[in-house]
Design an enzyme around this catalytic site. Sequence first.
Site, PDB file in Angstrom:
ATOM      1  N   GLU A  59       3.394  -6.044   7.622  1.00  0.00           N
ATOM      2  CA  GLU A  59       3.005  -4.817   8.086  1.00  0.00           C
ATOM      3  C   GLU A  59       3.311  -4.749   9.684  1.00  0.00           C
ATOM      4  O   GLU A  59       3.229  -3.770  10.209  1.00  0.00           O
ATOM      5  CB  GLU A  59       1.237  -5.039   7.936  1.00  0.00           C
ATOM      6  CG  GLU A  59       0.721  -4.663   6.628  1.00  0.00           C
ATOM      7  CD  GLU A  59       0.664  -5.602   5.701  1.00  0.00           C
ATOM      8  OE1 GLU A  59      -0.004  -5.745   4.457  1.00  0.00           O
ATOM      9  OE2 GLU A  59       1.186  -6.628   5.997  1.00  0.00           O
TER      10      GLU A  59
ATOM     11  N   GLY B  65      -0.201  -5.299   0.863  1.00  0.00           N
ATOM     12  CA  GLY B  65      -1.458  -4.976  -0.077  1.00  0.00           C
ATOM     13  C   GLY B  65      -1.207  -5.686  -1.306  1.00  0.00           C
ATOM     14  O   GLY B  65      -2.073  -6.141  -1.793  1.00  0.00           O
TER      15      GLY B  65
ATOM     16  N   GLU C 205      -2.024  -9.057  -0.448  1.00  0.00           N
ATOM     17  CA  GLU C 205      -3.455  -9.154  -0.169  1.00  0.00           C
ATOM     18  C   GLU C 205      -4.303  -9.277  -1.496  1.00  0.00           C
ATOM     19  O   GLU C 205      -5.455  -9.920  -1.712  1.00  0.00           O
ATOM     20  CB  GLU C 205      -3.892  -8.106   0.644  1.00  0.00           C
ATOM     21  CG  GLU C 205      -3.429  -8.310   2.054  1.00  0.00           C
ATOM     22  CD  GLU C 205      -3.916  -7.309   3.033  1.00  0.00           C
ATOM     23  OE1 GLU C 205      -4.818  -7.358   3.637  1.00  0.00           O
ATOM     24  OE2 GLU C 205      -3.318  -6.041   2.651  1.00  0.00           O
TER      25      GLU C 205
ATOM     26  N   ALA D 299       0.714  -1.293   0.020  1.00  0.00           N
ATOM     27  CA  ALA D 299       0.041  -0.012  -0.048  1.00  0.00           C
ATOM     28  C   ALA D 299       0.813   1.290  -0.066  1.00  0.00           C
ATOM     29  O   ALA D 299       2.049   1.158   0.232  1.00  0.00           O
ATOM     30  CB  ALA D 299      -0.961   0.028   1.158  1.00  0.00           C
TER      31      ALA D 299
END
Length: 686
Positions: free
Chosen positions: A125, A102, A105, A63
């Site tokens: 993370e 991300g 993910e 992200a």
Amino acid sequence: MAKVSNEEICNGIGVLEIDSPPVNALGAQVRCALDEGLRRMMASADVKAILIICAGRTFFAGADISEFGKAIVGPDLGEIFTLIEMSDKPVVAAIHGSALGGGLELALACHYRIAVPSAKLGLPEVKLGLLPGAGGTQRLPRIVGVETALDLIVSGRAISAHEARTLGVVDMLATEGGLRDDAIAYARSVLDQPLVRVRDRQDRLESAHGKPEIFADFRKKNARSFRGFKAPENIVKAIEAVVNLPFDEGLKREWALFKELEASIESLAQRYYFFAERETTKIPDVPKDIPTIPIATVGVIGAGTMGGGIAMNFLNIGLPVVLVEMSEAALDRGLGVIRRNYENATRKGRMTAADVEQRMGLIRPALDFAALADVDLVIEAVFEEMEVKKDIFRKLDRATKPGAILASNTSFLDLDEIAAATSRPEWVVGLHFFSPANVMQLLEVVRGRHTSKSVIATAMKLAKTIGKVPVLSKVCNGFIANRIMAQRQIQADALVLEGPSPQEIDQAVFDYGFAMGPFQMIDLVGLDVIGRGATTRSVAGDLVAMGRLGQKQAGGYYDYDEHRHATPSPVAAEVIASFAVDKGVVPSGKQAAADILARLLFPVVNEGAKLLEEGIALRASDIDVAAILGYNWPVYTGGPMFWADTIGLQTIVDSLRALETRYGAAFTPSKLLVELAKSGGSFTRG
């Protein structure tokens, strides 16, 4: 807005390519491109399956961290992942480089995943004080099982594509350089297969149903490493939700736990540190286009613990090292230690026997400085005594070629005085490694008055090459990390005479987040080592005179059994009490842990402010990096300067002034600290 996506249909396979340098971060622009491209392909009758692939050096590397804590612009990741997951057309993720955070993910939301063998995948993370907040904690356990998911997500470690294939995270491996063609062929091969969504999988969860002890055991096993951090516990709670809640409810639970972390001081501190570490190489007057000096061969003077460790850094990247000692016995001893270190790594499976021989073969042992005639860089790592070092640099000036960088590993001494012993001070730099030098990440690059910009640029670049985090310091006693942390030890030595025991002081520091307190650390390192060169009487000196050197001999501030388990020492208590009487110190009795911390750590902050005033450190964040990497200051506090901003600079000023009234000028708040407190400013918040 620059275009970040390209779309193409290849024999019924819709290829959606994202190109957003440098790492295809999943920021607002990329999310919009994904959302729009996916919707067009899902609506097209010509598209039978969709391939998501990235241009450049990597798949989605995560992200956009800069968006954390801000309002979401455009579609969020959850919306895009639901769009992918609920598609009636197969969606394939084609992975190269890194699929992290991300990025992984997103891949987990796809129906299939293909990766080149060199790819790395992970959910890191936790290292930012967060958890995967877009379904990572809910989808990964459905593929790899609860226990493996706990290990992967709580550790944040990246796994290879081969391991990912074994675990089922990746469905197929592509050929290096052939990802696009292989992925298109793979997408075509799954057209006739029934779509299986990760969210619907239950087979890998069955063994965890009705077994809360899996989570209890995991917490117990990792209690020590979890200490002080919030993210690991929230990750465990999120994975518990995988077992106990339907998928959509689990997503809500994950998001609530993510938001809790996002607002926490611990995560703010870890995110601050993430950027702080990357800022250290930015030097205002040393731009990126300053030419660096090629380093092909390195010389190291001193084959002791420090010199051997320094040499290993260069051997590890394949650089030949000329290792110089004063005697054959010392040289043999040093070579033996290096070999044992590598053989220990072999026993742990970190390298092969062939690797050991290859690295040992890069060492050229020598007993004469003449062997350094052709090296590009020489690092002196001998006893911390000015005259010894100056003598060495005079000899290096004569023995090394013009253009060779002359570096000192001094941890306290005046680099300018050392450089003045040569005819080329512009080629002299400090490279202060921390012990053990082959392990510790911090490398203080010390800039002398005359050190050239090219030498500085070369040192900063070389530090990164050998896996270190460089922090630039100008010349002063102790530079950055040692100078600030000396304040903690000075105050601990003074405070123990006033009533608080070594155990109480150590406990307060441990509870704050350090791995050990100052007296535990002295006992571990050795009282004779810490106090070497002291010219005044001290408690440590009195203990050494009694043969109490710490853990290695007869105890120190603590007594130790045969397993080195510590207990309070009546002998040390008597020595401390006697010394206090001799010094005329009036006991003040027990003190609260908060008061102990203020006494020990506020002077560290004050010294950091002085480093900024004097221009020794470029920025407050450099001081925090040095404290965290050099002294294991707890990262979830952000380091001393970030922590100071967290608790309030005026609070620190007021406390220091109260201590100044009682103990004198050693506690006088620095001018910068007072000014920032008065103006409502901060060291690290903008």
